[in-house]
Design a protein around this motif. Structure first.
Motif, short mmCIF file in Angstrom:
data_model
loop_
_atom_site.label_atom_id
_atom_site.label_comp_id
_atom_site.label_asym_id
_atom_site.label_seq_id
_atom_site.Cartn_x
_atom_site.Cartn_y
_atom_site.Cartn_z
N GLU A 154 0.81 -1.16 0.08
CA GLU A 154 -0.02 -0.05 -0.08
C GLU A 154 0.99 1.34 -0.02
O GLU A 154 0.54 2.15 -0.75
CB GLU A 154 -0.93 -0.07 1.11
N ALA A 155 1.80 1.16 0.95
CA ALA A 155 2.87 2.24 0.89
C ALA A 155 3.37 2.85 -0.69
O ALA A 155 3.31 4.05 -0.96
CB ALA A 155 3.92 2.16 1.85
N THR A 156 3.77 1.66 -1.20
CA THR A 156 4.48 1.91 -2.47
C THR A 156 3.26 2.61 -3.23
O THR A 156 3.46 3.56 -4.45
CB THR A 156 4.72 0.80 -3.00
N MET A 157 2.16 2.00 -3.57
CA MET A 157 0.91 2.57 -4.39
C MET A 157 0.48 4.12 -3.80
O MET A 157 0.47 4.81 -4.71
CB MET A 157 -0.17 1.74 -4.34
N ALA A 158 0.62 4.28 -2.86
CA ALA A 158 0.32 5.75 -2.24
C ALA A 158 1.39 6.59 -2.77
O ALA A 158 1.08 7.65 -3.23
CB ALA A 158 0.42 5.67 -0.70
N GLN A 159 2.58 6.29 -2.69
CA GLN A 159 3.55 6.91 -3.40
C GLN A 159 3.33 7.28 -4.73
O GLN A 159 3.51 8.74 -5.31
CB GLN A 159 5.05 6.60 -2.97
N ARG A 160 3.16 6.33 -5.43
CA ARG A 160 2.86 6.06 -6.91
C ARG A 160 1.88 7.09 -7.25
O ARG A 160 2.17 8.14 -8.08
CB ARG A 160 2.50 5.05 -7.58
N ILE A 161 0.83 7.24 -6.66
CA ILE A 161 -0.14 8.18 -6.67
C ILE A 161 -0.03 9.52 -6.32
O ILE A 161 -0.17 10.57 -7.26
CB ILE A 161 -1.60 7.69 -5.94
N SER A 162 0.76 9.44 -5.50
CA SER A 162 1.27 11.08 -4.92
C SER A 162 2.16 11.54 -5.83
O SER A 162 2.00 12.92 -6.11
CB SER A 162 1.87 10.85 -3.65
N ARG A 163 2.94 10.74 -6.44
CA ARG A 163 4.02 11.35 -7.41
C ARG A 163 3.21 11.59 -8.61
O ARG A 163 3.75 12.68 -9.41
CB ARG A 163 5.19 10.49 -7.73
N ALA A 164 2.18 11.02 -9.02
CA ALA A 164 1.40 11.38 -10.21
C ALA A 164 0.78 12.57 -9.91
O ALA A 164 0.71 13.42 -11.10
CB ALA A 164 0.54 10.20 -10.52
N LYS A 165 0.21 13.12 -8.81
CA LYS A 165 -0.39 14.06 -8.62
C LYS A 165 0.59 15.28 -8.74
O LYS A 165 0.37 16.51 -9.17
CB LYS A 165 -1.06 14.14 -7.45
#
Lengths: 421, 132
Positions: A154-165
């Motif tokens: 989950e932490a990885t995906m959260a970061q991926r989304i954050s970076r996309a934003k």
């Protein structure tokens, strides 16, 4: 009929309202990344409070109110952290200080969800980023659900989304529909992302991996939303049709042990005929509009397959004709490869194999394992069992899909074994 | 694309005998790994990572004639290397996977010098099958 439990009603409602609220907040304040954070917090608050106290009378107004409150709070604390006391700061706070009451009607714009889709699928983002962001902002899935679907923490995906934003924020993409000039290209990017999501979900067998099966349904839901927003766009219609016609075959596609079953061996009684009927109707509607695009054509080909009661009844000449049109529009060697199969079904395996020899000269596809797969299938049809088996094995070594590898090795083994199965 | 990055170390008298390092060297090594993993999480690339217990603690299990497991000390004595740990990462390109492996290889050892250990990189078969 018993009422649906509150928990799942809340969940469905939040998923439906999320993009509308996000659209309204992002449009009003321009900062997509901050808006997404604020709406996320509002959704979490709603999930807790509504399941405890019941759904409020004006759910979208409630979410909008809470999201704007969060944004204002963030801005205030950000400003006080920086201790800015000039007029600019005061203006910002004053503008954002007006938060409508919870029962006010959401100032929703018809185009908001569409703008969101265009933003999340912007070509500046890599496909995995676009997929993650789309599922979050437009699909309303939680980060945990997306992480689970793609088998990452989950932490990885959260970061991926954050970076996309952050990418979107840094690129200065405005919260607005693209202009006419780039509209077609941007819509193409949206369709591509939705199709990638569908494909990820379609990969799993229905029983074994329920979470991944939801990705296909999610893609269909988003494609349907896009189609509703752009009812006259034939490619959006074509994509939805293609997904429905492909998904209709899902139950027949994998066997009891999870093994892949090819189209010509599937039990067609297991196909979802409602989805097929809907897909066929959409294809006809899209094609009648005159403009013909690649998704419509692929959907038309899928429709011809799905309309055959038995594999032997498949109208291959029509499929070949559709591939001929597709070839004129698309330079993609994979299309040529699939067309070679259709040629073989109409004119015999030797004719198809001759086309594969031509493709060997195309640097983009030469050596690709799919060339070996098709060659193997055609050699098998020709009766050249030994060479067919060799090509199946060569392909098996280079595919990146475990079920596909197992399928290819099984086919090779069938050819070598003395019993013809 | 998903890749597995496997860190191997030589057995016997190789450099990777962490139980023989000074406390500072050990601490630096752990900090390096923690920083690497944190960076990979921040970039949205880390799928999983583990360090494994040393080979002295390994066991090899084979099903016996009656199906019951037979457990022996392991790994195989002929093996010159053993697996120290692994990362599973998801990157946009293979070059990025090699870059991460290259960094992992510089993990510090005795005296803080980079160990430059070999990292085996292999792609994970995680693609969806094509519609047949």
């Amino acid at each position: 009929m018993t009422a649906e439990p509150l928990d799942s009603r809340v969940e469905h409602l939040l998923r439906e309202l999320a993009p509308q609220v996000l659209g309204a907040v992002a449009r009003r304040h321009g900062d997509f990344a901050a808006a997404e954070d604020a709406v996320q917090e509002a959704l979490i608050a709603a999930a807790a409070q509504w399941t405890a106290d019941g759904i409020p009378a004006n759910p979208s107004g409630w979410l909008y109110h809470v999201a704007l409150r969060r944004m204002t709070d963030h801005v205030r604390s950000e400003l006080s952290r920086r201790r800015r006391e000039d007029t600019v700061a005061t203006d910002v706070v004053a503008e954002w200080a007006f938060v409508p009451p919870p029962d006010a009607t959401l100032d929703a714009n018809q185009d908001d969800s569409l703008v969101l889709l265009f933003m999340c699928c912007h070509p500046a983002l890599t496909p995995p980023s676009a997929i993650a962001l789309t599922l979050r902002a437009v699909g309303g899935l939680t980060t945990a659900e997306i992480a689970s679907a793609f088998l990452v923490p989950e932490a990885t995906m959260a970061q991926r989304i954050s970076r996309a934003k952050q990418s979107i924020r840094a690129s200065g993409i405005p919260f607005a529909l693209p202009g006419d000039a780039e509209r077609a290209e941007r819509l193409g990017a949206v369709l591509h992302v939705l199709y990638l999501i569908f494909n990820e979900g379609y990969a799993s067998s229905a029983g074994a991996d329920a979470l991944r099966a939801d990705l296909s349904n999610e893609a269909i839901r988003l494609a349907r939303m896009l189609h509703d927003l752009l009812p006259d766009d034939p490619e959006a219609t074509g994509l939805l049709a293609l997904m429905l016609l492909t998904d209709a075959r899902r139950s027949a596609r994998t066997g009891a042990s999870g093994e892949l079953i090819p189209l010509d061996e599937q039990d067609r009684a297991l196909w979802n005929h409602e989805r097929i009927a809907e897909g066929v109707a959409l294809v006809e509607a899209a094609l009648s509009k005159g403009v013909v695009g690649t998704y419509q054509l692929q959907a038309a080909i899928a429709a011809v397959h799905d309309e055959a009661t038995r594999a032997d009844d498949t109208d291959w000449p029509q499929i070949l004709a559709l591939y001929d049109v597709l070839m004129r529009m698309s330079d993609n060697p994979m299309v040529a490869l699939n067309r070679a199969i259709a040629v073989a079904m109409v004119h015999g395996p030797a004719a198809g194999l001759a086309l594969l020899d031509d493709l060997d000269g195309d640097a983009r596809i030469r050596g690709h394992f799919r060339l070996d797969v098709v060659r193997a299938h055609l050699l098998e049809r020709l009766g050249d069992r030994e060479r067919a088996a060799a090509h199946y094995r060569a392909a098996a070594e280079r595919t990146l899909s475990v079920p596909e590898r197992d399928y290819l090795l099984t086919r090779a083994a069938r050819l070598v074994s003395p019993d013809i199965s | 694309m998903k890749y597995i990055l496997m860190m191997h170390a030589p057995r016997g008298n190789g450099e990777y005998q962490i139980d023989g390092w000074s406390p500072d060297d050990f601490k630096a090594h752990i900090a390096f790994m923690r920083d690497l993993n944190r960076d990979l999480i921040e970039r949205g690339e880390l799928v999983g990572a583990e360090g494994l217990t040393p080979p002295g603690q390994a066991r090899v299990v084979c099903a016996g004639a009656n199906g019951a497991p037979v457990v022996t000390d392991g790994p195989f004595p002929e093996a010159k290397e053993f697996l120290v740990g692994y990362w599973i990462v998801e990157t946009d390109t293979p070059e990025r996977a090699y870059e991460i492996a290259g960094r992992a290889s510089t993990a510090p050892g005795p005296g803080g010098a980079p160990l430059n250990m070999p990292i085996e990189v292999r792609q994970v078969m995680s693609a969806p099958p094509t519609d047949l």
